[in-house]
Scaffold this motif. Structure first.
Motif, PDB file in Angstrom:
ATOM      1  N   GLU A 137     -25.933  -1.979  37.418  1.00 47.97           N
ATOM      2  CA  GLU A 137     -24.321  -2.689  37.208  1.00 47.97           C
ATOM      3  C   GLU A 137     -23.602  -3.384  38.618  1.00 47.97           C
ATOM      4  O   GLU A 137     -23.945  -2.055  39.656  1.00 47.97           O
ATOM      5  N   SER A 138     -22.606  -3.987  39.448  1.00 44.28           N
ATOM      6  CA  SER A 138     -21.876  -4.758  40.316  1.00 44.28           C
ATOM      7  C   SER A 138     -21.147  -4.664  40.407  1.00 44.28           C
ATOM      8  O   SER A 138     -20.198  -5.194  39.250  1.00 44.28           O
ATOM      9  N   TRP A 139     -20.395  -4.722  41.305  1.00 39.68           N
ATOM     10  CA  TRP A 139     -18.772  -5.120  41.127  1.00 39.68           C
ATOM     11  C   TRP A 139     -18.599  -5.442  41.900  1.00 39.68           C
ATOM     12  O   TRP A 139     -18.236  -4.896  43.418  1.00 39.68           O
ATOM     13  N   SER A 194     -19.303  -8.811  39.844  1.00 41.43           N
ATOM     14  CA  SER A 194     -20.593  -8.909  38.913  1.00 41.43           C
ATOM     15  C   SER A 194     -21.125  -9.838  39.682  1.00 41.43           C
ATOM     16  O   SER A 194     -20.877 -11.000  39.951  1.00 41.43           O
ATOM     17  N   GLU A 195     -23.006  -9.546  39.378  1.00 40.30           N
ATOM     18  CA  GLU A 195     -23.672 -10.257  39.764  1.00 40.30           C
ATOM     19  C   GLU A 195     -22.730 -12.010  39.221  1.00 40.30           C
ATOM     20  O   GLU A 195     -23.303 -12.504  38.019  1.00 40.30           O
ATOM     21  N   ASP A 242     -20.459 -13.795  40.602  1.00 35.83           N
ATOM     22  CA  ASP A 242     -19.307 -14.267  40.887  1.00 35.83           C
ATOM     23  C   ASP A 242     -19.308 -15.622  42.111  1.00 35.83           C
ATOM     24  O   ASP A 242     -20.157 -14.994  43.422  1.00 35.83           O
ATOM     25  N   PHE A 292     -17.066  -0.827  34.665  1.00 35.04           N
ATOM     26  CA  PHE A 292     -17.847  -0.831  35.883  1.00 35.04           C
ATOM     27  C   PHE A 292     -17.977   0.625  36.259  1.00 35.04           C
ATOM     28  O   PHE A 292     -19.502   0.727  36.459  1.00 35.04           O
TER      29      PHE A 292
END
Length: 567
Positions: free
Chosen positions: A142-144, A146-147, A149, A210
């Motif tokens: 997971e990324s912040w 989000s992928e 963006d 997240f």
């Protein structure tokens, strides 16, 4: 011979005790099994194997029955070596499963080896075998942000949630940012210590999902601000080692070879794609008659920004007219930030207004306006746009109430050419039953239902919207006709009689007037006007713009009154 042998054995056994006879029977069964099945039993299938993410269960299938189904004391056929706990059980006589307490994180190596001297239910020895799998190196789960963006900051900080703790030395070596238009590889800069803790605390209010965690019991929970697990959570806080250009596409590359603390490395490259937000700029917009015209005087003038600005700052933006009047935007009192403001008119026609920005005008990230040199911004206000407009394409007027068809007119020719027609006038000629009673019905009816339906379709569907017209127009001009470009009556030659009509102007060409067109007799009327000035304003061409309406003047009407208790 076989029968005689069987009899001899039976007689011999019958002279033994029960225990002796049982032992002889079991020995005979084992001898028969050993001589009748020379091949060993084996593990026919085992899953997972190799590198697999998100493992929760191991499944093994044997080539023949291994246990008596239903016995709760059945032993495990494997010796398991894995850092995560779990338990196994037989599903049936040949299939065995092993369930972990939760999904396995990355960086694990697990091994399952058949137990020594493992035998099938028949007594056949199971071939020794070892099965291995790994959950691979640390991967981004997971990324912040989000992928995908498309509005990240030029100095964006990324939160990367991993499935295992990563060796940060390998992250610095193998992770990078690739930016379209920049040929060099940009290293990924790791944020640690107090700054990392501060960023994680700040972002918990924005990136709630997240920080979601799933417990071993499958329940969803969230890491609190002071949760000790947050300090050791496998979250990498990082940013690209240089400022990113506005509007650029950015690829965050998590390279192959990044290892966990236990030494398990990623085998494949992982890429997350983002886009940097556009540079901070302001753009003025308003309604115009066409692309070359100035703003319509009676409609608002808008100033839009590519990034949010403080609402208190936006409230200080000023629009000043040529005669010295000042306009300020009206904002929602609850708004803390806005991305645009509007100034409500009306403004004086054929004048110029000026939009000025307050000092230290910056967006929420502190960026200065890229087109600040354009301000104070001058905006041209055009003359009131031409107008010839009916309220609808069809209406019903009462014949006993001095019926008139209203049309709004402004800033068009002194004399607007028009046509008026009663398509069904005189259609009945032989005194048919349809003409009995009120002559009103005879005037609008015809002996052809198809003709009535065709005319109602014409007036309710603008000429430029019919499929046949669109296809013919596109074939000739390679485009669809625009609104008002095709006439309804002006193209008529023989179908019906149309009489010329002139639109009187009492207050001058540029004044907005509501003019009533008398329709004194009962019947179905179609009225159409053609204005070259309106065509030049809306289509930017020296061609007429056609606008029309129709009305049924009748004393035969149905009135419906809706009441709360009755109707």
């Amino acid at each position: 011979m076989k029968l005689a042998s069987a009899v001899v054995i039976a007689v011999a056994v019958s002279g033994l005790s029960y225990a002796q006879s049982t032992a002889v029977s079991q020995a005979g069964a084992k001898t028969e099994a050993a001589t009748g099945a020379s091949a060993k039993a084996r593990v026919e299938a085992f899953s997972p194997q190799g590198e697999v993410k998100g493992v929760r269960q191991v499944v093994a299938r044997f080539s023949e029955p291994m246990v008596a189904f239903g016995d709760p004391r059945l032993p495990s056929p494997f010796d398991a070596t894995c850092a995560s706990k779990g338990s196994g059980h037989w599903v049936d006589v040949r299939n065995w499963v092993y369930d972990f307490e939760s999904d396995l994180p990355g960086g694990l190596k697990c091994s399952f080896t058949t137990r020594a001297k493992l035998v099938a239910q028949s007594g056949v020895v199971v071939s020794a075998a070892t099965f291995n799998f790994t959950t691979g190196g640390p991967a981004i789960r997971e990324s912040w942000p989000s992928e995908g963006d498309e509005s990240i900051d030029e100095n964006q900080t990324f939160l990367l949630g991993l499935d295992a703790d990563a060796d940060l030395a390998t992250v610095r070596q193998l992770a990078s940012c690739n930016v379209n238009g920049i040929g060099e590889r940009i290293p990924l800069q790791i944020v640690e210590g107090d700054e990392r803790a501060k960023i994680l605390t700040e972002q918990q209010g924005h990136a709630r999902n997240f920080f979601a965690v799933i417990t071993k019991h499958g329940r969803l929970g969230f890491l609190a601000v002071k949760d000790k697990r947050l300090d050791v959570a496998p979250i990498v806080v990082a940013r690209c080692a240089r400022r990113l250009p506005a509007g650029a596409e950015v690829h965050l590359v998590w390279g192959a070879g990044i290892r966990t603390a236990s030494g398990v490395a990623t085998s494949k490259e992982q890429t997350l794609t983002f886009k940097v937000r556009e540079e901070f700029s302001a753009k003025q917009s308003c309604e115009r008659a066409n692309a070359k015209s100035g703003c319509v005087p009676v409609l608002p003038i808008t100033l839009n920004f590519t990034a949010p600005i403080d609402a208190a700052l936006a409230a200080k933006i000023e629009l000043r007219t040529a005669d010295g009047r000042s306009f300020y935007p009206k904002l929602d009192d609850r708004a803390k930030a806005v991305e645009g403001v509007s100034f409500n008119g009306p403004f004086d026609a054929q004048t110029e207004v000026t939009i000025s920005l307050p000092s230290k005008f910056r967006d929420d990230a502190g960026r200065e306006l890229s087109n600040a040199a354009s301000f104070p911004l001058r905006v041209r206000i055009d003359e009131d746009p031409p107008l010839v407009k009916f309220s609808s394409h069809f209406g019903i007027l009462e014949s006993k109430a001095q019926p008139v068809l209203p049309v709004s007119v402004r800033n068009v020719e002194a004399t607007v050419k028009g046509l008026q027609s009663k398509p069904f006038s005189g259609a009945l000629t032989n005194g048919s039953a349809n003409s009995v009673g009120s002559g009103n019905l005879a005037r609008i009816d015809t002996d052809s239902d198809e003709r009535i339906a065709t005319w109602l379709t014409r007036v309710l569907t603008p000429p430029n919207e019919t499929r046949e017209t669109q296809e013919a127009f596109e074939k000739k001009f390679d485009r669809y006709p625009r609104e008002g470009e095709l006439p309804l009556l002006f193209n008529n030659t023989h179908e019906f009689k149309a009489t010329p009509l002139k639109l009187p102007r009492l207050e001058g060409e540029k004044t907005l007037e509501l003019v009533g067109i008398p329709l004194p007799k009962p019947g179905f009327y179609v009225v159409e006007f053609a204005s070259n000035r309106l065509g030049a304003a809306l289509h930017n061409e020296k061609k007429p713009y056609y606008t029309y309406s129709s009305a049924l003047v009748t004393n035969m009407a149905v009135h419906f009154k809706l009441g709360r208790e009755s109707s």
